[in-house]
Design an enzyme around this catalytic site. Structure first.
Site, short mmCIF file in Angstrom:
data_model
loop_
_atom_site.label_atom_id
_atom_site.label_comp_id
_atom_site.label_asym_id
_atom_site.label_seq_id
_atom_site.Cartn_x
_atom_site.Cartn_y
_atom_site.Cartn_z
N ASN A 36 0.85 -1.20 0.00
CA ASN A 36 0.00 0.00 0.00
C ASN A 36 0.88 1.24 0.00
OD1 ASN A 36 -0.41 -1.45 2.82
ND2 ASN A 36 -0.80 0.66 3.35
N ASP A 37 0.65 2.18 0.87
CA ASP A 37 1.26 3.51 0.76
C ASP A 37 2.73 3.56 0.33
OD1 ASP A 37 -0.99 3.52 2.33
OD2 ASP A 37 -0.08 4.54 4.02
C1 FRU Z 1 -2.91 4.53 4.92
C2 FRU Z 1 -2.53 3.70 6.13
C3 FRU Z 1 -1.65 4.48 7.07
C4 FRU Z 1 -0.91 3.41 7.82
C5 FRU Z 1 -0.73 2.36 6.76
C6 FRU Z 1 -0.78 0.95 7.28
O1 FRU Z 1 -3.26 3.80 3.80
O2 FRU Z 1 -3.70 3.26 6.78
O3 FRU Z 1 -2.33 5.38 7.90
O4 FRU Z 1 0.30 3.86 8.33
O5 FRU Z 1 -1.75 2.55 5.80
O6 FRU Z 1 -0.42 0.04 6.29
#
Ligand code: FRU
Length: 493
Positions: A36-37
């Site tokens: 993800n991020d």
């Molecule tokens: C955003 C999020 C962040 C967190 C991460 C966990 O997409 O929820 O706030 O740090 O992903 O994977």
């Protein structure tokens, strides 16, 4: 507990098992597993480094590691060893999102350690630091965690305190951290440090109203073209007319940052991307003084075909985009480097369409860039079909009467459904013609589509999963629409 060694050995052993059908060609991705991020995006010692939230072992979210890729030109990415694993008591259930900074020639990461307990109330999120001299191998510092529950102001929940963005301003390092308030709503807390290890609370930099969403995430701040810009990713921002239709939305807040007082004065707030898959962007300034942003090209709470069909991976980043500001509005342009990979140009000029469809049969566009300039002064509507075949198509449409530009993936291929109350399969944005023209740049990769309208004034980013070869382009006009120019290129990396 997880270890780095275990992660890197697993990746080496299993990466060939991944099914490549929908893997993008020119977008940053992990070799296997879930991402993800984007995290720790930085230009360091002549290369772009991109870390990301990573669970290598399955194509679903799990205890977060930081995966790592690097690139010389933001287009060709090379996977390097995983940088962080959740291997300490203060990050045992995940190394959550964070950012990077260069200090004394070393690369410092600040990230959130996520700790779970028996109940949700027991969750704790703390801020931690890791450092590297070669940009590849990281050591967690012995002072960890460097910001904890004890450093929270009143009314801030220790369970939701995450995603530090670190910047330098004058003599101080600052960290902006997203926080959930005890009485609801989000806020950004500001901390400062002289040495990057010892941190003190400065202020509530921005205080969210309840209607601005229950949880803010992944703040980013930068100065651009004389303004200060705060990017926020918001979980659960309520829908407002045509905006914020996804479960998670990204806001571009333009205003002025007072570093002395630690307060951000907001002037304008807009949604940053009007597509279906765009979240948690991060930006950097590179050696050419460009402000470049990259984002996760996916949305929480939706089915991801590469997971459900067991391809062994899930998630991709967007094309990196250069940002500009005009009249308090953030413009996004694909980084110029992508043009170095354009081949096989095909061009058409001055095609007049009147209540008709033109199929560009000689053209095929799958992994490609498409540029169009359409004159809409005598038009009612146009529909551009891309990645189309006999049964599937993705539509970019324009209603000349309402000036709404729309992306619709209902017939793109595998159905994508999410947690939204209503099925969200299209998004649109109000986009006035400029000198009667609508200008579009469309970037297609195997499972994605990014539309830049009117020189990047608006963007619409979405994943798509055609089930069979889909590379045709068709344009349908209602009323008279003139295609001044249509250029396409294949993108070969
Ligand atoms: C955003 C999020 C962040 C967190 C991460 C966990 O997409 O929820 O706030 O740090 O992903 O994977």
């Amino acid at each position: 507990m997880y270890t780095l060694k275990q992660a890197n050995t697993y990746i080496e052993k299993n990466r060939k098992r991944v099914i490549a059908d929908y893997r993008n060609d020119y977008h940053a991705m992990a070799p296997i597993g879930w991402i993800n991020d984007p995290n720790g995006f930085i230009y360091y010692k002549g290369e772009y480094h991109l870390f990301y939230q990573y669970y290598p072992y399955k194509a679903v979210w799990g205890p977060m590691h930081w995966g790592h890729s690097k690139s010389k030109d933001l287009v060709k990415w090379e996977t390097v060893p995983v940088a962080l694993a959740p291997d300490h008591s203060y990050d045992k259930d995940g190394c959550f999102s964070g950012t990077a900074i260069e200090k004394d020639g070393k690369l410092y990461l600040m990230y959130t350690g996520h700790i779970e307990g028996e109940t949700e109330e027991d969750i704790r999120q703390v801020q931690c630091i890791a450092v590297s001299s070669d940009g590849i191998h990281f050591e967690k510092v012995e002072q960890n965690p460097v910001i904890t529950e004890a450093d929270l102001p009143e009314n801030a929940k220790p369970q939701d305190f995450r995603d530090p963005k670190v910047v330098k301003n004058g003599d101080f390092y600052y960290s902006l951290i997203a926080s959930k308030k005890e009485d609801g709503g989000g806020q950004i807390l500001l901390y400062k440090s002289k040495d990057f290890l010892d941190w003190e609370f400065v202020s509530v930099m921005l205080n969210g109203e309840k209607e601005e969403g229950p949880m803010w995430e992944c703040p980013d701040i930068f100065e651009l073209d004389g303004k200060d810009v705060l990017l926020l990713s918001v979980d659960g921002l309520p829908k407002k007319e045509n905006n914020f239709l996804n479960t998670h939305s990204v806001l571009a807040i333009v205003g002025e940052m007072d570093w002395e007082k630690g307060i951000f004065h907001k002037e304008t707030v807009e949604e940053l991307d009007y597509g279906l898959d765009f979240y948690a962007p991060q930006t950097i300034e590179d050696d050419k003084n460009r402000r470049i942003m990259i984002s996760w090209m996916q949305m929480w709470g939706r089915n991801i075909p590469t997971e459900t069909e067991q391809h062994g991976w899930a998630g991709s980043m967007t094309l990196p985009r250069e940002l500009f500001i005009k009249n308090n509005h953030v413009y996004q342009r694909p980084v110029a480097e992508i043009k170095n990979y354009y081949t096989n140009k095909q061009s058409y000029k001055t095609i007049k369409l009147y209540d008709e469809t033109k199929a560009f049969e000689e053209l095929s566009a799958e992994v490609s860039a498409i540029e169009l300039v359409l004159d809409v002064k005598a038009g009612k509507r146009f529909d551009i079909e891309v990645r189309s075949n006999q049964i599937e198509k993705t539509l970019v449409s324009y209603d000349c009467e309402t000036s709404f530009l729309e992306l619709n993936r209902i017939n793109s291929g595998i159905e994508l459904v999410g947690n939204e109350e209503e099925h969200v399969y299209k998004r649109s944005v109000y986009c006035e013609p400029e000198n009667n023209k609508i200008e579009l740049e469309i970037f297609l990769d195997r499972a994605s589509m990014e539309v830049f309208a009117n020189q990047g004034k608006y963007t619409l980013t979405s994943t798509i999963y055609p089930t069979q070869k889909a590379d045709n382009i068709k344009i349908t006009a209602e009323g008279q629409v003139e295609v001044d120019r249509l250029d396409t290129w294949d993108i070969e990396v």
